[in-house]
Design an enzyme around this catalytic site. Structure first.
Site, PDB file in Angstrom:
ATOM      1  N   ASP A  48      56.080-101.734  -4.399  1.00 16.54           N
ATOM      2  CA  ASP A  48      55.641-102.358  -3.159  1.00 16.54           C
ATOM      3  C   ASP A  48      56.334-103.730  -3.068  1.00 16.54           C
ATOM      4  O   ASP A  48      56.987-104.187  -4.013  1.00 16.54           O
ATOM      5  CB  ASP A  48      54.108-102.478  -3.125  1.00 16.54           C
ATOM      6  CG  ASP A  48      53.600-102.588  -1.696  1.00 16.54           C
ATOM      7  OD1 ASP A  48      52.435-102.249  -1.444  1.00 16.54           O
ATOM      8  OD2 ASP A  48      54.399-102.997  -0.801  1.00 16.54           O
TER       9      ASP A  48
HETATM   10  C1  GLC Z   1      53.471-104.089   2.209  1.00 18.16           C
HETATM   11  C2  GLC Z   1      52.453-102.987   1.999  1.00 18.16           C
HETATM   12  C3  GLC Z   1      53.034-101.597   1.977  1.00 18.16           C
HETATM   13  C4  GLC Z   1      54.229-101.534   2.922  1.00 18.16           C
HETATM   14  C5  GLC Z   1      55.305-102.415   2.348  1.00 18.16           C
HETATM   15  C6  GLC Z   1      56.572-102.452   3.237  1.00 18.16           C
HETATM   16  O1  GLC Z   1      53.209-105.154   1.343  1.00 18.16           O
HETATM   17  O2  GLC Z   1      51.606-103.101   0.859  1.00 18.16           O
HETATM   18  O3  GLC Z   1      51.989-100.692   2.351  1.00 18.16           O
HETATM   19  O4  GLC Z   1      54.695-100.198   3.017  1.00 18.16           O
HETATM   20  O5  GLC Z   1      54.857-103.747   2.121  1.00 18.16           O
HETATM   21  O6  GLC Z   1      56.278-103.060   4.447  1.00 18.16           O
END
Ligand code: GLC
Length: 734
Positions: free
Chosen positions: A279
């Site tokens: 993430d």
């Molecule tokens: C964010 C979220 C995740 C998302 C990613 C890309 O922090 O936790 O769900 O897909 O970043 O935007």
């Protein structure tokens, strides 16, 4: 740059040999494939693309960007074409970028938030919504979506419950499959109207302590396997191409550096060989978590745990090559990660056609088209839940109606993660109701208060329209920024000014229906008793106003059923239906008055339980029947019941089958959802519903993590919600 001078490359026959390609790559080129950067790092995107801009923030070079593997947040066919073309002009080996984005509940046609879709219990429509989202995304140049989010949720203080489908592992797994199938189909290579899915957040992100985002998760392996893991596994069983690691720790180790979770479980036990992406920033966060002293150690732990792509930090790019040189990281781990990434690019046909389905002309025809909006409206209707109705709904068209509240004329009905969805293009409740009332009476509208602030003038305007009306419709809720990531709330009531507005309007003594636009189960103190009717609309998406008006005026009959309990108060949280009985349950035959598991000041039961939802119809259930009172491993039992619609309008009832294991090797939930049927009945019509229950459905994780059933006594329940208590006793004989 217009489309006519864009020449899509002919599909060449040269099927790239990924392994040979990897052999041609330098170590730096391989490592650069493992970084994912956001749009501003790339040239060519309209209005973005300043390579010289953010690269200093990550301490990387232009060379790294030119060799990077994927982009976060792309949206727009022409942008993708421009970025991809520019990238390929720089990339020595002509390796195209993967374009990824958060298409969670729609691309531009926005569907209800997943917590609302969960309340539809309609897998076909859930799959259809993902299929449409994929089609709009793919023609706009997206290759991969960071969805479905399948985290099981029990704590409405957590802002991200809005992105989940609820508290039940069985239902979450059904939705997980439906979403993956909708996003990917079963032929991602040839079906260019689909995108690769990325199930998230692995694992158990929804169990953050106190519902505080990014907080500690500490669960036993058994709890993980019984409740939190089934929906991820269901996504992978459906062929999901990617997995995203979660921010939280799992048993003391952050998921992103957790080899037990990623290598032992995900890769070895489950056999997943697709891409594992961190993430946002989660690799570097291993330092803050306290399992890495610096970015080099963070890179070491994440690559050893099996993380292929590092999202938006540069630990891999800045440290992996030296770790390889120092023999601390085996270059085979890097080759393995690059192979997975290039394999997905190959599967998507990007080596033959790096623009895939990106097409600015088709994009105009497909994105936000009427057919898609019709599906969005239908799903929004099915996702709303009628929580209370003391004869007030449906509304008639000849009464003077005052529509009051901060959501009366608000486009903030899309919810978090609504990608390119526009609040300005969302149908507001006033538009939806006016469309119903044109030619009838005139709708009076006033804001009454803001989401969290109020003025005397707002109140005076509301009072004026209320005094002149027969009926009040109150449109209340949470601002969408009060939900989603980093939006945990310790107080889950409506904001105080809205509760005050209810009280003041209630004193006028007129019938009052409350429509809620929110992203979590709320503490409905100050709402539930005061309203004559309550419709939970969640964030219904692009067609919000039409869908809610369809339901308010009875053109549609509410059929939503809660998939997450509404607590009596935040002090009761976490409260969920599939809980354990404890040794001192309230209400047991020999229970004492005081020394039982209870609160002194509130009941144990939630205000509204899992599976609950009202209708304009009146459904009645016959006594359920068992085909036998004993089951064996080869002889399932059948359970049947007759449901009748004694009401005056056609409606849909969701008949739910629960089971309780009366004596497990470990304690077992007082109820577990095992099956359900959505059945539409005309007025006066009945239907015989039959479930087949097998020994396999009684299996569970034992203390030694074996997954099997035990002989013994069981009880089944069939009814309209998890609060059903008519017992159907049977035994499993082995
Ligand atoms: C964010 C979220 C995740 C998302 C990613 C890309 O922090 O936790 O769900 O897909 O970043 O935007």
């Amino acid at each position: 740059m217009s489309n006519e001078n864009h020449q899509f490359p002919d599909k060449t026959n040269n099927r790239v040999n990924v392994k040979e390609l990897i052999e041609q790559m330098t170590l730096d080129e391989k490592i650069a494939q493992l970084i994912q950067l956001a749009v501003p790092f790339y040239e060519g995107a309209v209005g973005e693309g300043l390579i010289t801009g953010p690269i200093d923030s990550l301490g990387i070079t232009e060379e790294t960007v030119h060799n990077s593997g994927s982009v976060l947040g792309m949206a727009g066919a022409q942008d993708v074409i421009n970025v991809q073309r520019t990238h390929l002009s720089h990339n020595r080996l002509g390796i195209p970028l993967l374009m990824m984005a958060d298409i969670v509940h729609g691309f531009k046609t926005i569907f209800p938030v997943p917590l609302a879709i969960g309340c539809s219990w309609d897998m076909d429509l859930a799959e259809k919504s993902a299929e449409i989202a994929a089609k709009e995304a793919s023609v706009s140049g997206v290759h991969v979506t960071y969805a479905p989010m399948v985290d099981l949720v029990r704590d409405p203080r957590w802002g991200r419950v809005v992105e989940a489908t609820g508290e039940d592992p069985y239902l979450n797994a059904q939705f997980s499959r439906a979403f993956v199938k909708g996003f990917q189909s079963d032929d991602l290579t040839n079906n260019l109207d689909r995108v690769a899915a990325c199930v998230k957040h692995f694992a158990a992100y929804g169990a953050a302590e106190a519902g505080r985002d990014y907080n500690t998760v500490d669960l036993s392996d058994r709890q993980m396997r019984e409740f939190y893991l089934p929906a991820y596994k269901a996504a992978l069983d459906e062929g999901c191409e990617m997995v995203m690691t979660s921010f939280n720790t799992v048993d003391g180790i952050p998921a992103t550096g957790n080899s037990k979770l990623m290598r032992k479980l995900l890769r070895e036990e489950w056999g997943f060989d697709g891409i594992l992406i961190s993430d946002w920033g989660a690799v570097r966060e291993l330092i803050a978590h306290g399992i890495a002293a610096d970015e080099s150690e963070a890179a070491l732990k994440a690559i050893n745990a099996g993380v292929d792509i590092e999202m938006m930090t540069s630990c891999y790019v800045n440290h992996l090559s030296e770790l390889v040189e120092r023999n601390e990281v085996d270059v085979a781990l890097i080759d393995e990660a690059v192979l997975r990434i290039l394999n997905l690019k190959k599967k998507l046909g990007l080596f033959e056609n790096p623009y895939r389905a990106a097409d600015p002309i088709r994009e105009q025809e497909i994105v936000f088209c009427e057919d898609h909006l019709k599906v969005a409206r239908s799903l929004a209707v099915k996702s709303c839940v009628l929580l209370k109705n003391e004869g007030m709904l449906p509304l008639t068209r000849n009464q003077r109606i005052a529509l009051i509240g901060p959501f009366a004329n608000s486009g903030d009905v899309l919810g978090p993660w609504s990608w390119t969805g526009s609040k300005d293009e969302a149908v507001t409740l006033v538009e939806g109701m006016n469309a119903k009332l044109s030619g009838y009476v005139t709708l009076s509208v006033a804001e009454g208060c803001g989401i969290e602030t109020a003025t005397e003038q707002q109140w005076q305007e509301a009072l004026a329209v209320a005094l002149d009306a027969d009926t009040i419709v109150l449109a209340l809720g949470e601002h969408s920024d009060m939900n989603g990531e980093a939006a945990s709330r310790s107080n889950i009531q409506l904001p105080h000014v809205q509760l005050e507005l209810i009280q003041k309007l209630k004193s006028l003594g007129k019938p009052m229906v409350v429509v809620l636009f929110n992203g979590r189960p709320l503490d409905l103190h100050g709402v539930y008793e005061e309203a004559d009717a309550i419709l939970e609309a969640w964030y219904p998406g692009s067609q919000a106003g039409h869908a809610v008006a369809d339901l308010l005026f009875g053109d549609e009959n509410p059929s939503g059923r809660l998939t997450m309990s509404f607590p009596y108060s935040v002090g009761q949280v976490p409260v969920y239906y599939n809980a354990y009985n404890t040794g001192r349950p309230q209400g047991a035959p020999d229970a004492q008055v005081r020394y039982v598991s209870q609160f002194l000041d509130i009941p144990n039961e939630p205000l509204l339980p899992f599976g609950f939802g009202l209708s304009y119809s009146k459904f009645e259930f016959s006594e359920a029947q068992l085909s036998a009172t004993t089951m064996t491993e080869t002889e399932p039992i059948k359970l049947s019941i007759t449901v009748s619609n004694k009401g005056s309008v056609t409606g849909v009832e969701t008949v739910q089958l629960y089971v309780r294991d009366m004596s497990g090797e470990v304690v077992r939930p007082v109820k577990e959802l095992k099956d359900f049927r959505r059945v539409e009945l005309q007025s006066g019509e009945s239907a015989d519903i039959e479930f087949t229950l097998t020994e396999q459905q009684l299996r569970y994780y034992h203390s030694d993590l074996t997954h099997e059933s035990d002989a013994g006594a069981f009880v089944a329940f069939i009814g309209p919600s998890s609060s059903v208590n008519t017992e159907l006793k049977f035994n499993l004989i082995k």
